[in-house]
Design an enzyme around this catalytic site. Structure first.
Site, PDB file in Angstrom:
ATOM      1  N   GLU A  67      -3.242   5.421   3.313  1.00 18.29           N
ATOM      2  CA  GLU A  67      -3.096   3.969   3.520  1.00 18.29           C
ATOM      3  C   GLU A  67      -2.174   3.422   2.432  1.00 18.29           C
ATOM      4  O   GLU A  67      -2.436   3.567   1.234  1.00 18.29           O
ATOM      5  CB  GLU A  67      -4.447   3.245   3.496  1.00 18.29           C
ATOM      6  CG  GLU A  67      -4.234   1.743   3.766  1.00 18.29           C
ATOM      7  CD  GLU A  67      -5.499   0.954   4.067  1.00 18.29           C
ATOM      8  OE1 GLU A  67      -6.524   1.550   4.456  1.00 18.29           O
ATOM      9  OE2 GLU A  67      -5.444  -0.280   3.910  1.00 18.29           O
ATOM     10  N   GLU A  92      -1.659   1.685  -4.032  1.00 13.56           N
ATOM     11  CA  GLU A  92      -1.540   0.244  -4.276  1.00 13.56           C
ATOM     12  C   GLU A  92      -0.989   0.029  -5.697  1.00 13.56           C
ATOM     13  O   GLU A  92      -1.662   0.345  -6.679  1.00 13.56           O
ATOM     14  CB  GLU A  92      -2.918  -0.423  -4.120  1.00 13.56           C
ATOM     15  CG  GLU A  92      -2.941  -1.912  -4.415  1.00 13.56           C
ATOM     16  CD  GLU A  92      -1.871  -2.708  -3.682  1.00 13.56           C
ATOM     17  OE1 GLU A  92      -1.943  -2.820  -2.458  1.00 13.56           O
ATOM     18  OE2 GLU A  92      -0.935  -3.214  -4.360  1.00 13.56           O
ATOM     19  N   ASP A 141       4.175  -6.402   2.699  1.00 12.53           N
ATOM     20  CA  ASP A 141       4.835  -7.629   2.243  1.00 12.53           C
ATOM     21  C   ASP A 141       5.881  -8.021   3.288  1.00 12.53           C
ATOM     22  O   ASP A 141       6.737  -7.216   3.643  1.00 12.53           O
ATOM     23  CB  ASP A 141       5.487  -7.395   0.876  1.00 12.53           C
ATOM     24  CG  ASP A 141       4.429  -7.246  -0.215  1.00 12.53           C
ATOM     25  OD1 ASP A 141       3.327  -7.813  -0.054  1.00 12.53           O
ATOM     26  OD2 ASP A 141       4.693  -6.542  -1.201  1.00 12.53           O
ATOM     27  N   ASP A 177       1.532 -10.172  10.818  1.00 12.70           N
ATOM     28  CA  ASP A 177       1.384 -11.487  11.434  1.00 12.70           C
ATOM     29  C   ASP A 177       2.735 -12.188  11.499  1.00 12.70           C
ATOM     30  O   ASP A 177       2.790 -13.371  11.824  1.00 12.70           O
ATOM     31  CB  ASP A 177       0.418 -12.344  10.596  1.00 12.70           C
ATOM     32  CG  ASP A 177       0.885 -12.469   9.159  1.00 12.70           C
ATOM     33  OD1 ASP A 177       1.365 -11.460   8.603  1.00 12.70           O
ATOM     34  OD2 ASP A 177       0.794 -13.568   8.573  1.00 12.70           O
ATOM     35  N   THR A 215      -8.776  -7.576   6.992  1.00 12.66           N
ATOM     36  CA  THR A 215      -8.401  -7.443   5.577  1.00 12.66           C
ATOM     37  C   THR A 215      -8.232  -8.848   5.013  1.00 12.66           C
ATOM     38  O   THR A 215      -8.141  -9.823   5.754  1.00 12.66           O
ATOM     39  CB  THR A 215      -7.047  -6.704   5.415  1.00 12.66           C
ATOM     40  OG1 THR A 215      -6.016  -7.514   5.982  1.00 12.66           O
ATOM     41  CG2 THR A 215      -7.059  -5.333   6.060  1.00 12.66           C
ATOM     42  N   GLU A 218      -5.156 -10.549   6.241  1.00 17.08           N
ATOM     43  CA  GLU A 218      -5.273 -10.978   7.633  1.00 17.08           C
ATOM     44  C   GLU A 218      -6.121 -12.244   7.743  1.00 17.08           C
ATOM     45  O   GLU A 218      -5.799 -13.159   8.511  1.00 17.08           O
ATOM     46  CB  GLU A 218      -5.898  -9.874   8.488  1.00 17.08           C
ATOM     47  CG  GLU A 218      -6.018 -10.285   9.945  1.00 17.08           C
ATOM     48  CD  GLU A 218      -6.566  -9.185  10.825  1.00 17.08           C
ATOM     49  OE1 GLU A 218      -5.789  -8.574  11.572  1.00 17.08           O
ATOM     50  OE2 GLU A 218      -7.788  -8.935  10.775  1.00 17.08           O
TER      51      GLU A 218
END
Ligand SMILES: C[S@@+](CC[C@H](N)C(=O)[O-])C[C@H]1O[C@@H](n2cnc3c(N)ncnc32)[C@H](O)[C@@H]1O
Length: 236
Positions: A67, A92, A141, A177, A215, A218
């Protein structure tokens, strides 16, 4: 001059990381847990990757997934608990998000997670060919301004990386999105040629993945009236 407790500040470390690495100063307990546990969980890219990635995990695993940019870690932790016989590599670079996840793992240990706290392209280049059973890239991003689109994580170069490390038939899952990024991802995958988009109808775009926990990013998008599109591409 940096004090002992400051993190190095970087706006851009390597080719695909352009974001912020630091937020609020870590709380002392958070910092000490992070300092103790992250070195044990972090992938050591100075060593050659094992040919069989399953050996990276203390749990007995039969699959390994990646991920990229897990943010608050909601999905990574949820999937790792749901699939205890799969290994998960979570990447991350944002220091505060990584510290949060490490503290979560300290409180609720899982044996099937390994971590990396910098640019995911470094991990992708380290991994052996055809070694992964899936790649998740959720709400990367967005870089909504056209002049920044070239910073987006989905690029022909990164799709080459995905194609190299994914086993044939394995999924690359993407959510965003931002309409222009959804179109961008569809177009890049179509042009790349090694990925086949799995959608029966356009309604599938807005159907979340099975057992999707959502998340943090989201949730914010929903509050602001934007809905996500969920795309799954299979490595041919
Ligand atoms: C908009 S946030 C979304 C976080 C999370 N996936 C979610 O849905 O809440 C994008 C994340 O990608 C991370 N990121 C940006 N560039 C990256 C890179 N090159 N490698 C790994 N992660 C990256 C950022 O630090 C950030 O946490």
């Amino acid at each position: 001059m940096m004090t002992e407790t400051e993190e190095p500040r970087r706006e851009r470390s390597t080719e695909a990381f352009f974001g912020r690495r630091n937020g609020k100063t870590l709380r002392p307990l958070q910092r000490s847990i992070r300092d103790e546990l992250l070195p044990l969980l972090k992938l050591d890219l100075s060593q050659a990757a094992p040919n069989d990635l399953r050996g990276l995990f203390t749990a007995q695993v039969d699959k390994v997934r990646l991920e990229i940019g897990f943010g608050g870690g909601e999905h990574l932790l949820h999937e790792a608990a749901r699939f205890p016989t799969s290994g998960f590599i979570g990447v991350e670079p944002f220091v505060n998000s990584m510290a949060k996840l490490v503290v979560d793992l300290h409180d609720n240990p899982l044996q099937n997670i390994r971590l990396y706290d910098d640019d995911a392209t470094q991990v992708l280049d380290w991994l052996p060919e055809a070694s992964l059973d899936g790649i998740d890239l959720f709400y990367p991003d967005p870089w909504p301004k056209k002049k920044h689109w070239k910073r987006r994580f989905v690029s022909q170069k990164n799709l080459d990386r995905f194609a190299r490390v994914l086993k044939p038939g394995s999924p690359f899952r993407f959510a965003s999105d931002i309409d222009t990024y959804v179109n961008w991802a569809l177009q890049h995958c179509r042009e790349h040629g090694d990925f086949e988009w799995q959608a029966e109808t356009s309604a599938d775009w807005h159907t979340p993945y099975e057992a999707w926990p959502s998340t943090r990013y989201e949730q914010k998008a929903h509050r602001e009236g934007r809905i996500g599109a969920y795309l799954t591409f299979l490595r041919r």
